[in-house]
Scaffold this motif. Structure first.
Motif, PDB file in Angstrom:
ATOM      1  N   PHE A   1      43.152  46.740  40.877  1.00 38.81           N
ATOM      2  CA  PHE A   1      43.399  45.944  39.781  1.00 38.81           C
ATOM      3  C   PHE A   1      42.526  44.617  40.013  1.00 38.81           C
ATOM      4  CE2 PHE A   1      46.579  42.192  38.720  1.00 38.81           C
ATOM      5  CZ  PHE A   1      46.323  42.177  37.548  1.00 38.81           C
TER       6      PHE A   1
ATOM      7  N   PHE B   1      42.279  48.839  36.807  1.00 36.38           N
ATOM      8  CA  PHE B   1      42.447  47.833  35.944  1.00 36.38           C
ATOM      9  C   PHE B   1      41.680  46.880  35.954  1.00 36.38           C
ATOM     10  CE2 PHE B   1      46.962  49.704  36.974  1.00 36.38           C
ATOM     11  CZ  PHE B   1      47.130  50.492  35.705  1.00 36.38           C
TER      12      PHE B   1
ATOM     13  N   LEU C   1      50.501  48.094  32.325  1.00 31.63           N
ATOM     14  CA  LEU C   1      49.718  48.434  33.425  1.00 31.63           C
ATOM     15  C   LEU C   1      50.662  49.286  34.390  1.00 31.63           C
ATOM     16  CD1 LEU C   1      47.199  45.740  34.096  1.00 31.63           C
ATOM     17  CD2 LEU C   1      47.168  47.486  32.441  1.00 31.63           C
TER      18      LEU C   1
END
Length: 537
Positions: free
Chosen positions: A204, A7, A416
């Motif tokens: 992330f 992400f 997410l």
């Protein structure tokens, strides 16, 4: 998807809806345009009306009044002090997205503006980020320049935006030589990514720019591209961008834009020098956006070179609408703001944009970027809360799609988490009570299993600085206090009137009454402390 994706969440600070090319802008943003056109562009994506509340919603998946930023820390009023949700930092009533992803096996990296706590116990390192480089307050000089102003002369604006940085769990005493915010934040994130190249965990990465927030400052080579580009003034730019938005299908061809609202003089009433200064300020703003885009390109190139880009969900958004405040007209930012800037900074025409200059661009340029919407940052009208946003991932999105469906920044965390195969803990996390998510995963919508991210009867509320709004489906009620607004609730049909130009309060009192019942529920659920606010006091 065969494996859990990486992400990359990129947040721009005060970027206008039509500032980048893929959203109708004239500024050179090839890297963002490429990502946006290969992904899903949102035209009805919403945030809070100011920066730290939005960032709290992004990282918590719930309303900012619950997450600790019921108001910006710099603006908490006496009646809000000590109330739950008004701690001025990301509180322990929420489990942060970084915490949950880290617990779930993700490498969690952050670089850029934090604005969710100034003390070590509220640093990103304490909220799930294993590597972080953070600008702690809401803004700072982009070059790290600090004028030598005696403490007793320093206006409040410059006190609350003094540079304060931390890396991991410690304050930073000195920035690197040649620091410029967008470059420096990207350097750090790329360094963190490189450190973990042998780590098999997905990542992330949260890249939170402080550009193009004032003070408007950019490298001269970026500003030079726009020399003379804005000499026609903000109204000309507004018309130009609206035309492109229509051609791109991002707004309806028959949309009625809200009239510009500003207490600053119109372009034609300015002297030649005043027009030159204003146009130069906009040139610098454009240079900031171009430089931000160049830095996004550096990250994209890094991921692409390592074969990771198509395994990475990229989300880009602005934290609120364009910044249109006349800072010199707000006494809360004083005293003597203009005189101190004149005494300690060099705002001569040829120096605007350098580290020792200090300018902002005002409400007319901002409304060129928020059109057709009403007003700009800090307002709960669409100009303050409807922002540029897109999502790119080849496994989810067909290239070049545009979504006109309602979505909010609170939807990012649940999206997410679902993509990562993780669940929110619900009402307890690490032995403490936490708030459940108010956002909703976009994944069923992205996969085509639902026609919209939210059902038609879904209700979302907004409140900040005494301004209020409540929306259900196509209808939205707005309360803007005097002297900026009418000091009464107004009603709009956003599907027919996205510019909020036709008040239906008198003709559809039944709809307004229903929305106001929802408003009362929203206040009760989130702990909003209501008050009447006069920004000119």
């Amino acid at each position: 998807m065969p494996q859990r994706p990486n992400f990359l969440v990129i947040v721009a600070d005060d970027l206008g809806f039509s500032d980048i090319g893929a959203f109708g802008g004239e500024i050179a943003t090839p890297n963002l345009d490429r990502l946006a056109r290969a992904g899903l562009r949102f035209t009805d994506f919403h945030t809070a009306s100011a920066c730290s509340p939005t960032r709290a919603m992004l990282l918590s998946g719930t309303d900012h009044h619950i997450a600790g930023l019921g108001s910006m820390a710099e603006a908490i009023r006496g009646e809000q002090v000590g109330k739950p949700g008004y701690e001025g930092h990301l509180n322990d009533r929420v489990a942060s997205l970084a915490e949950l992803l880290h617990d779930g096996g993700y490498r969690t990296l952050m670089s850029g503006k934090w604005h969710l706590g100034l003390t070590p116990e509220t640093f990103p390192a304490r909220r799930g980020f294993e590597r972080s480089f953070a600008l702690l307050p809401g803004a700072a000089n982009h070059y790290g320049f600090e004028a030598d102003i005696p403490a007793e002369e320093t206006p409040r604006l410059l006190k609350v935006t003094a540079g304060l940085y931390a890396e991991n769990d410690a304050f930073i005493d000195e920035l690197p030589a040649g620091f410029y915010s967008s470059d420096g934040f990207t350097d750090k994130l790329l360094g963190y990514l490189q450190e973990g190249e042998a780590d098999n965990r997905p990542f992330f990465a949260y890249l939170a720019f402080s550009a193009p927030h004032w003070p408007l400052q950019a490298p001269p080579e970026n500003v030079a591209r726009y020399r003379g580009r804005y000499d026609g003034g903000p109204e000309a730019l507004r018309a130009e961008r609206l035309g492109r938005l229509k051609k791109l299908g991002l707004v309806g061809s028959d949309v009625a834009p809200h009239p510009v609202e500003a207490r600053s003089p119109e372009w034609g009433a300015l002297s030649a020098h005043e027009r030159a200064v204003s146009a130069r300020s906009m040139e610098v703003y454009a240079g900031m956006v171009e430089r931000l885009d160049w830095n996004v390109g550096r990250v994209v190139d890094y991921l692409e070179a390592r074969g990771q880009l198509d395994d990475t969900v990229v989300i880009f958004l602005s934290d609120n609408g364009a910044e249109g405040a006349l800072l010199e007209a707000l006494p809360t930012f004083g005293p003597n703001l203009q005189q101190v800037i004149a005494d300690y900074y060099d705002n001569s025409l040829d120096n605007i944009g350098r580290g020792n200059s200090y300018v902002w661009y005002g409400p007319r340029w901002a409304q060129a970027a928020t059109a057709p919407a009403r007003l700009y940052k800090a307002h709960t009208t669409e100009g303050g809360i409807r922002t540029v946003a897109f999502l790119r991932h080849p496994g989810l999105i067909r290239q070049g799609e545009i979504s006109h469906e309602f979505a909010t920044v609170m939807d990012i965390a649940p999206t997410l988490l679902e993509l990562a195969g993780l669940s929110h803990p619900g009402t307890e996390y690490r032995g403490r009570p936490v708030a459940p998510l108010r956002g909703r995963s976009l994944l069923p919508y992205l996969k085509g299993h639902r026609d919209s991210p939210h059902p038609d009867d879904h209700v979302t509320g907004w409140e900040l600085f005494g301004q209020r709004a409540i929306r259900q489906g196509r209808h939205k009620a707005v309360f803007i206090p005097a002297p900026i607004g009418p000091d009464t609730w107004q009603l709009y049909d956003l599907k027919a009137d996205p510019g909020e130009t036709v008040d239906l309060a008198a003709t559809r009192p039944d709809i307004l009454a229903r929305l106001l019942r929802h408003w009362d529920s929203y206040v009760a659920e989130t702990g909003v402390v209501e008050f009447n606010f006069n920004p000119l006091r």
